[in-house]
Design a protein around this motif. Structure first.
Motif, PDB file in Angstrom:
ATOM      1  N   GLY A 126       0.939  -0.972   0.169  1.00 53.29           N
ATOM      2  CA  GLY A 126       0.351  -0.425  -0.005  1.00 53.29           C
ATOM      3  C   GLY A 126       0.626   1.326   0.230  1.00 53.29           C
ATOM      4  O   GLY A 126       1.424   1.030  -0.063  1.00 53.29           O
ATOM      5  N   PRO A 127      -0.002   2.438   0.267  1.00 50.99           N
ATOM      6  CA  PRO A 127       1.230   3.948  -0.189  1.00 50.99           C
ATOM      7  C   PRO A 127       1.625   4.121   1.198  1.00 50.99           C
ATOM      8  O   PRO A 127       1.677   2.998   2.111  1.00 50.99           O
ATOM      9  N   SER A 128       2.659   5.014   1.938  1.00 49.94           N
ATOM     10  CA  SER A 128       3.372   4.882   2.749  1.00 49.94           C
ATOM     11  C   SER A 128       2.762   5.064   4.098  1.00 49.94           C
ATOM     12  O   SER A 128       2.938   4.945   5.200  1.00 49.94           O
ATOM     13  N   GLN A 129       1.358   5.466   4.036  1.00 52.98           N
ATOM     14  CA  GLN A 129       0.905   6.062   5.314  1.00 52.98           C
ATOM     15  C   GLN A 129       0.386   4.627   5.916  1.00 52.98           C
ATOM     16  O   GLN A 129       0.206   4.318   7.313  1.00 52.98           O
ATOM     17  N   ALA A 130       0.433   3.792   5.307  1.00 58.50           N
ATOM     18  CA  ALA A 130       0.453   1.968   5.974  1.00 58.50           C
ATOM     19  C   ALA A 130       1.398   2.155   7.030  1.00 58.50           C
ATOM     20  O   ALA A 130       0.956   0.965   7.686  1.00 58.50           O
ATOM     21  N   VAL A 131       2.335   2.510   6.847  1.00 53.40           N
ATOM     22  CA  VAL A 131       3.075   2.231   8.365  1.00 53.40           C
ATOM     23  C   VAL A 131       2.756   2.111   9.257  1.00 53.40           C
ATOM     24  O   VAL A 131       3.255   1.509  10.489  1.00 53.40           O
ATOM     25  N   ASP A 132       2.053   3.416   9.328  1.00 51.09           N
ATOM     26  CA  ASP A 132       1.457   3.125  11.106  1.00 51.09           C
ATOM     27  C   ASP A 132       0.593   2.518  11.118  1.00 51.09           C
ATOM     28  O   ASP A 132      -0.057   2.098  12.375  1.00 51.09           O
ATOM     29  N   MET A 133      -0.173   1.214  10.307  1.00 48.03           N
ATOM     30  CA  MET A 133      -0.700   0.143  10.438  1.00 48.03           C
ATOM     31  C   MET A 133      -0.210  -0.671  10.727  1.00 48.03           C
ATOM     32  O   MET A 133      -0.260  -1.736  12.196  1.00 48.03           O
ATOM     33  N   LEU A 134       1.069  -1.549  10.449  1.00 47.25           N
ATOM     34  CA  LEU A 134       2.387  -2.449  10.392  1.00 47.25           C
ATOM     35  C   LEU A 134       2.582  -1.594  11.991  1.00 47.25           C
ATOM     36  O   LEU A 134       2.548  -2.544  12.728  1.00 47.25           O
ATOM     37  N   LYS A 135       2.845  -0.783  12.393  1.00 43.30           N
ATOM     38  CA  LYS A 135       2.826  -0.459  13.829  1.00 43.30           C
ATOM     39  C   LYS A 135       1.946  -0.668  14.834  1.00 43.30           C
ATOM     40  O   LYS A 135       2.620  -1.135  15.900  1.00 43.30           O
ATOM     41  N   LYS A 136       0.885  -0.817  14.284  1.00 45.71           N
ATOM     42  CA  LYS A 136       0.106  -0.984  15.738  1.00 45.71           C
ATOM     43  C   LYS A 136       0.484  -2.724  15.778  1.00 45.71           C
ATOM     44  O   LYS A 136      -0.418  -2.664  16.547  1.00 45.71           O
ATOM     45  N   ALA A 137       0.493  -3.279  14.586  1.00 43.22           N
ATOM     46  CA  ALA A 137       0.318  -4.389  14.353  1.00 43.22           C
ATOM     47  C   ALA A 137       1.287  -4.949  14.993  1.00 43.22           C
ATOM     48  O   ALA A 137       1.514  -5.914  16.353  1.00 43.22           O
ATOM     49  N   ILE A 138       2.610  -4.216  15.856  1.00 42.69           N
ATOM     50  CA  ILE A 138       3.900  -4.429  16.231  1.00 42.69           C
ATOM     51  C   ILE A 138       3.208  -4.361  17.400  1.00 42.69           C
ATOM     52  O   ILE A 138       4.089  -5.085  18.251  1.00 42.69           O
TER      53      ILE A 138
END
Length: 265
Positions: free
Chosen positions: A62-74
């Protein structure tokens, strides 16, 4: 054991915007983790709690903003986050998406044991991306999984939902499973997890990094195309009230229903 969990960001709004190619606009739109993928994460965390030496990598395209979602997973317990991101991926259908994610796994994350996906994405509801990834990787898959029962390191046992009820299957690893929503409360992040997520570095791979070309990805690599997108109107058409079953059965036949016999009450 190394587990990859494929998650997706979906628009957190009913005001969906469309691009000129009739694909959903994702950049700049508030997003959340796809609800089915939340339970994919949960199944991975359950395995981590029951087994030793389990590493979970959350993976998304996805776009760069998906980084926030990945950090929620972490924050809830994943160990790493990987983002596959490139402007050339825009407009990808499920085939191109599956091909792209599979290419990233082959080239950068090939030492996995298990891939877990949500069965559906609520913005598309096709249930095709997980099976597409498995097909490109040439690994076995189990779909409509309600629960991952146990894993012995060489194979995994899963209970899946079928029309007649449930069945339990065993599949050799490496494999891919697609899970349904659970009936339990998902894990909430704790303060230590939130701190870990804030400090985490998300690995980002572009199209060139995973060995693909512009013809493989995005709209060019997608055999399906949305020719028109529109919202249904809320207006209600005229209706006719049937006061008895004979009249109702005749109306069903008139509008192309089955050859129904008249029902008497």
């Amino acid at each position: 054991m190394k587990i990859l969990v494929c998650i997706k960001q979906v628009p957190d709004t009913t005001d969906i915007k469309w691009t000129e190619n009739n694909t959903i606009q994702r950049e700049g739109v508030e997003s959340v983790i796809n609800p089915f993928d939340v339970y994919a994460l949960e199944e991975a965390l359950k395995l981590k709690r029951s087994l030793e030496n389990v590493e979970i990598t959350a993976l998304t395209m996805g776009p760069s903003q998906a980084v926030d979602m990945l950090k929620k997973a972490i924050a809830i317990g994943c160990d790493k986050g990987v983002l596959i991101s490139d402007r050339k991926f825009a407009g990808a259908d499920t085939y191109a998406t599956g091909k792209t994610i599979a290419a990233a796994i082959k080239s950068k994350l090939s030492d996995f044991d298990l891939i877990i996906c949500g069965q559906f994405a609520i913005d598309g509801d096709t249930a095709q991306t997980g099976p597409s990834i498995a097909s490109h990787l040439e690994i076995p898959q189990i779909t409509y999984v309600k629960d991952l029962d146990k894993c012995d390191g060489k194979c995994i046992y899963a209970t899946r939902e079928i029309e007649e009820g449930f069945e339990t299957l065993r599949v050799n690893l490496p494999a891919l499973v697609c899970v349904l929503k659970g009936t339990y409360e998902p894990t909430r992040p704790k303060i230590n997890g939130i701190i870990k997520a804030q400090q985490a570095n998300i690995t980002v791979y572009s199209m060139e990094d995973i060995g693909l070309t512009p013809d493989d990805v995005g709209i060019k690599g997608s055999p399906t195309y949305v020719s028109k997108a529109f919202r249904p109107t809320n207006s209600r058409g005229e209706c006719e009230i049937c006061k008895d079953c004979d009249t109702l059965a005749l109306k069903i036949k008139e509008f192309g229903g089955l050859n129904l016999s008249l029902i008497h009450i």
